[in-house]
Structure formats: structure tokens, C-alpha cells
Design a protein around this motif. Structure first.
Motif, PDB file in Angstrom:
ATOM      1  N   TYR A   1      84.800 -33.019 -56.280  1.00 20.96           N
ATOM      2  CA  TYR A   1      85.683 -33.460 -54.853  1.00 20.96           C
ATOM      3  C   TYR A   1      87.069 -32.857 -55.451  1.00 20.96           C
ATOM      4  O   TYR A   1      87.925 -32.390 -54.596  1.00 20.96           O
ATOM      5  N   LEU A   2      87.543 -32.744 -56.607  1.00 24.12           N
ATOM      6  CA  LEU A   2      88.803 -32.375 -57.053  1.00 24.12           C
ATOM      7  C   LEU A   2      88.933 -30.721 -56.892  1.00 24.12           C
ATOM      8  O   LEU A   2      89.717 -30.369 -56.311  1.00 24.12           O
ATOM      9  N   GLU A   3      87.963 -30.236 -57.252  1.00 27.70           N
ATOM     10  CA  GLU A   3      87.660 -28.750 -56.852  1.00 27.70           C
ATOM     11  C   GLU A   3      88.076 -28.555 -55.242  1.00 27.70           C
ATOM     12  O   GLU A   3      88.630 -27.402 -54.951  1.00 27.70           O
ATOM     13  N   ASP A   4      87.438 -29.391 -54.487  1.00 28.03           N
ATOM     14  CA  ASP A   4      87.531 -28.994 -52.938  1.00 28.03           C
ATOM     15  C   ASP A   4      88.828 -29.500 -52.472  1.00 28.03           C
ATOM     16  O   ASP A   4      89.361 -28.701 -51.723  1.00 28.03           O
ATOM     17  N   LEU A   5      89.417 -30.529 -53.074  1.00 28.79           N
ATOM     18  CA  LEU A   5      90.824 -31.034 -52.719  1.00 28.79           C
ATOM     19  C   LEU A   5      91.933 -29.709 -53.038  1.00 28.79           C
ATOM     20  O   LEU A   5      92.796 -29.424 -52.431  1.00 28.79           O
ATOM     21  N   SER A   6      91.697 -29.196 -54.195  1.00 32.53           N
ATOM     22  CA  SER A   6      92.791 -28.136 -54.774  1.00 32.53           C
ATOM     23  C   SER A   6      92.166 -26.784 -54.235  1.00 32.53           C
ATOM     24  O   SER A   6      92.983 -25.838 -54.550  1.00 32.53           O
ATOM     25  N   CYS A   7      91.159 -26.579 -53.552  1.00 28.62           N
ATOM     26  CA  CYS A   7      90.860 -25.262 -52.999  1.00 28.62           C
ATOM     27  C   CYS A   7      90.687 -24.534 -53.909  1.00 28.62           C
ATOM     28  O   CYS A   7      90.910 -23.023 -53.967  1.00 28.62           O
ATOM     29  N   LEU A   8      89.891 -24.704 -54.979  1.00 27.75           N
ATOM     30  CA  LEU A   8      89.441 -23.911 -56.245  1.00 27.75           C
ATOM     31  C   LEU A   8      87.939 -23.831 -56.279  1.00 27.75           C
ATOM     32  O   LEU A   8      87.228 -24.638 -56.034  1.00 27.75           O
TER      33      LEU A   8
ATOM     34  N   LYS B   1      84.945 -26.022 -65.492  1.00 24.17           N
ATOM     35  CA  LYS B   1      84.387 -27.330 -65.239  1.00 24.17           C
ATOM     36  C   LYS B   1      84.339 -28.070 -66.434  1.00 24.17           C
ATOM     37  O   LYS B   1      84.914 -29.238 -66.766  1.00 24.17           O
TER      38      LYS B   1
ATOM     39  N   LEU C   1      87.802 -28.677 -67.967  1.00 25.13           N
ATOM     40  CA  LEU C   1      88.480 -29.356 -67.221  1.00 25.13           C
ATOM     41  C   LEU C   1      88.154 -31.061 -67.512  1.00 25.13           C
ATOM     42  O   LEU C   1      88.823 -31.920 -67.329  1.00 25.13           O
TER      43      LEU C   1
END
Length: 95
Positions: free
Chosen positions: A10-17, A24, A27
Motif C-alpha cells: 500500500y505504501l509502495e503504491d501511494l509513493s509510486c515506488l 522492502k 523498510l
């Protein structure tokens, strides 16, 4: 709070990374440490502490608004390659 792969995705998608598995893993460990520190802060006794306290006795340092003379319009406009009586005319940049 537990950091799992769903939260990381989810965080990866939000930050476009796009993170590698190694990134991972690092992180996930970092986020768990940060959340742990926040939990420690939540355990502090704040009874009697005002909602917002400052270490300094500063007051509002803003200056008063004052109307002051600006540059002379004619002086500015005389250097413009294209102008009318009130403003500089520039080419259109957006269609």
C-alpha cells in the motif's frame, strides 16, 4: 502496529515506488522501529502539560502591514518590448 507485506504494498503504491525485496525488508524493519518509538511517546505522562508549550518566550514577530509606495509604473513599462498603457504584453504560453 505490525508492518506486513500488505501495508508495504500500500505504501509502495501511494509513493509510486517499486522496491526490491531487500529494500522492502529494510523498510519493514525501519517502519517497525519508528512505530515503536511513537508507541513509547504515547506512554509518556503528559498530565498537566499544556497542549502546546514552547521552550522560548517568543511572541508574534510579524510586522504590521503598511502601505508603501511601489515602483513607478512608467519606469517599469518603458523597458518592455511590447506593452499597452497599463501592462507588459507577453506571448501566450498555453494553448
Amino acid at each position: 502496529m505490525h508492518v506486513d507485506n500488505t501495508l508495504l504494498a500500500y505504501l509502495e503504491d501511494l509513493s509510486c515506488l517499486a522496491l526490491s525485496d531487500d529494500e522492502k525488508g529494510r523498510l519493514k524493519g525501519d517502519l517497525e522501529k519508528i512505530i515503536g518509538y511513537m508507541a513509547q511517546l504515547g506512554e509518556l505522562d503528559t498530565e498537566g502539560v499544556p497542549e502546546r508549550s514552547l521552550p522560548f518566550n517568543n511572541v508574534n514577530a510579524f510586522r504590521e502591514d503598511e502601505v508603501v509606495a511601489s515602483f513607478d509604473r512608467e519606469l517599469i513599462l518603458k523597458n518592455a518590448p511590447v506593452r499597452n498603457d497599463e501592462m507588459i504584453i507577453a506571448p501566450k504560453t498555453i494553448e
